[in-house]
Design an enzyme around this catalytic site. Sequence first.
Site, PDB file in Angstrom:
ATOM      1  N   ARG A 195       1.602   8.048  12.956  1.00  0.00           N
ATOM      2  CA  ARG A 195       1.083   9.225  13.662  1.00  0.00           C
ATOM      3  C   ARG A 195      -0.438   9.290  13.630  1.00  0.00           C
ATOM      4  NH1 ARG A 195       1.851  14.408  10.351  1.00  0.00           N
ATOM      5  NH2 ARG A 195       0.115  13.353   9.336  1.00  0.00           N
ATOM      6  N   PHE A 197      14.450  20.055  -1.233  1.00  0.00           N
ATOM      7  CA  PHE A 197      13.098  19.553  -1.499  1.00  0.00           C
ATOM      8  C   PHE A 197      12.931  18.134  -0.949  1.00  0.00           C
ATOM      9  CE2 PHE A 197      10.311  16.993  -4.212  1.00  0.00           C
ATOM     10  CZ  PHE A 197       9.125  17.711  -4.147  1.00  0.00           C
ATOM     11  N   TYR A 207       0.840  -1.204   0.000  1.00  0.00           N
ATOM     12  CA  TYR A 207       0.000   0.000   0.000  1.00  0.00           C
ATOM     13  C   TYR A 207       0.875   1.254   0.000  1.00  0.00           C
ATOM     14  CZ  TYR A 207      -3.064   3.728   1.555  1.00  0.00           C
ATOM     15  OH  TYR A 207      -3.730   4.921   1.648  1.00  0.00           O
ATOM     16  N   ARG A 259     -10.746   3.200   8.128  1.00  0.00           N
ATOM     17  CA  ARG A 259      -9.840   2.837   7.036  1.00  0.00           C
ATOM     18  C   ARG A 259      -8.419   2.973   7.555  1.00  0.00           C
ATOM     19  NH1 ARG A 259      -8.023   4.786   1.841  1.00  0.00           N
ATOM     20  NH2 ARG A 259      -8.349   3.173   0.287  1.00  0.00           N
TER      21      ARG A 259
END
Length: 787
Positions: free
Chosen positions: A539, A614, A492, A549
């Site tokens: 978290r 970034f 996932y 979910r």
Amino acid sequence: MTTNTEPKPTPPQQQPQQQPSWNDSLSQLQYMEHDTVLTLSTTDAILGSASKKLSHVFSPAAPRGILHRAFSVFLFDSSTRELLLQQRASTKITFPNVWTNTCCSHPLHGMEPAEVDLEEDVKDGSVRGVKHAAVRKLEQELGIPLGQLKIEEFKFLTRLHYWAADTVTHGKKSPWGEHEIDYVLFITIPDKSKITLKPHPEEVDATKWVTQSQLLEMFDDKSLLFSPWFRLIVHKWMIGPNGWWNDLDRTMNTDDFCDYETIHTFDPPEEHMGGGGNAGPMFGEVKMNGKVVGDALKKQGAYGKIKTHKESKLKQLLHIDEVWSAVTLLYLNPLKSNLDSDTIRQSFNEADLAFCDDILCKVSRSFAAVIRQLPEQMLVDVLIFYLVLRALDTVEDDMTYFPSNEEKVKVLLSFHKTALGDPEWTMMGCGEGDERQLLEEFPKCHSVYASLSEASRRVIADITLRMATGMAEFVDKDLGQGTLDVTQYNRYCHFVAGLVGEGLSRLFSASGLEPPSLAGELHLSDQMGLFLQKTNIIRDYLEDYVDGRAFWPQSVWKKHSASGDLGYFANPTTEEAKTAGLNCLNELVTDALELVADCLGYMSKLRCAEVFRFCAIPQVMAIATLDKCYHNPDVFTGVVKIRKGMSCQLINDTTDIFGVHGIFYRFASSIIAKADKMRKDGHDDPSYERTLNACGTILELTETEAKRSAGHATIANSTVIVASCAAAASCLAYKGPLGSNTSAALATTTATMASLGILSFFKTGFMRFMGKRSGVSQLLPAAKLGK
């Protein structure tokens, strides 16, 4: 979730009993003590029974009472499209005098015919138990004789989980309220003259048949009261585009609007918050203006679903270095935006690009800043890549828009062709808030996307298709109790985050600012994404569990849960549950920490300074969040977040590899210290050795640069101390206009401000200078790499 803090329900009654239609010898309170409702988990599983009175009491021990099953009946005259309303009797204990739908009450234990529905009854939509209860209460409240309305004529549409304190009646500290999973039932009759209405005065003060427009006029009448659940249902589903009431024939004769899988979640309007337990938001914001009603937690990026654990402002201000980091980042040395460059303005439609920039800030303020500081060669490419995936994620996250999962899968799998292939493609009404606007005005994003280089468009389309394919794989999976195992957990995370890492690496390479070889670092790119996603999942335990979910792998948490339910850890009330939750949490944190080596390896391959920042900023935020989560019981009662000042400090310190390694070294050391203290305090954590090994690996990889960075910082700080003393002496020696010395307080304040100002500028410049002299950092700004 809340059942751990609520009074325990009793086991279900075993012998069915016939409930009389009304017993004049019983008062409203006696009925509440007599009737036994079905108590539930947040997944609508029956846990047992409790008296109607006990389940509706809001107290410090049970801030929202006990979650139980309910139903709401909407009876329509099909010839006039009118809905029958009732005004609840003034003698009712909960929500008296309010106008509401035709009938709303509870299925009970021990009734004949049985009013208990099991999971299979919900899945096939039959729910005969709830329908039997509806027939019983329609006779009891409105006097509709048994037999006039048959259970086969009721249409079960969906369920909603809501709560509301009756503060309007009983004041802000009301001891009464509702906390229900409510089954919505529609039923039509050919003509209102076909039924008998004899409302019982102890239940109903008045009845009224209304059209849709008449109901909206009643809503506008401030002298009238309405039940919060009735308003929620009407605004969410019954009126507006695709409203159930608008197309009553379709609602009653097809299953187009039926949703037996989702339990929609709603917080009450603000006026129904509080109660005897001072309950605050459980799910998310509810607005009663027809724009956003409930299901706020289905909104991508929605905040405020549950309690957020924050340090007090005073504690945050005591971290002076962080305060000045915030001042520096916000005002003195902010991240520079490269979006206004001439090259960008000349390459894209100005209005469409402005929309993309504006919507980016709305759907993700944190990512907006780090995206804007990217060099112009790739800034817009990454911006559009993010918005496309955010739009896809909004489609995947909306649990109410599609009539079936099959329809959602079709949209997901064709998204790369429709959204990215059709300049006019748009999706109306999907998602909430800013994400909905993104989908509804997506042609503006497509305009910018179409002006990107072919290489960038190819990367974005490819990742979009592969991510959508992965999302489609998980649409039909029951994630109420998390993923099955670590393999599925990783899979996932790969689809929703690992692929993002791959796509970014390919965009970096396509820009020419990073070497072509970076696009081939598939494993490292994937691990970068997994590290961020796993941190978020750890978290967000409670938010995801309440959402129904969740993603914590069952193969991990079932080792620790005594009840066999993921909710065992939520708001724990026993030491056993607290200990088990912390052990599970620490194991998952350790699993994420084991990805750090690959994350550091990836960042070491970067050569463009802006690309490095970034990538590095989210990574240092993640390691700081893991440190915050490790062995922290607050994870199970809300959302933990690092201080905003710390976030600013971390951003300021990610200019090069020295700063990043120093940050990872710092938080790995902190986790080790926590683990050792935990062991010393007698907590036997099964993952203790594994945690030390993971953190030890991080220390080995970062020690050299971290210590060099620490040495530079020591020199810088020492210099600042000297400067502070000089500033203080100058202030103390200063004579005011009348010859008097300035106050010691003013001198101290001025010295402190001067010190921090020096620290902000000097330390940053000094660290950069020392970094360049060390010869280790190979980072160069894009302007130099492009030459």
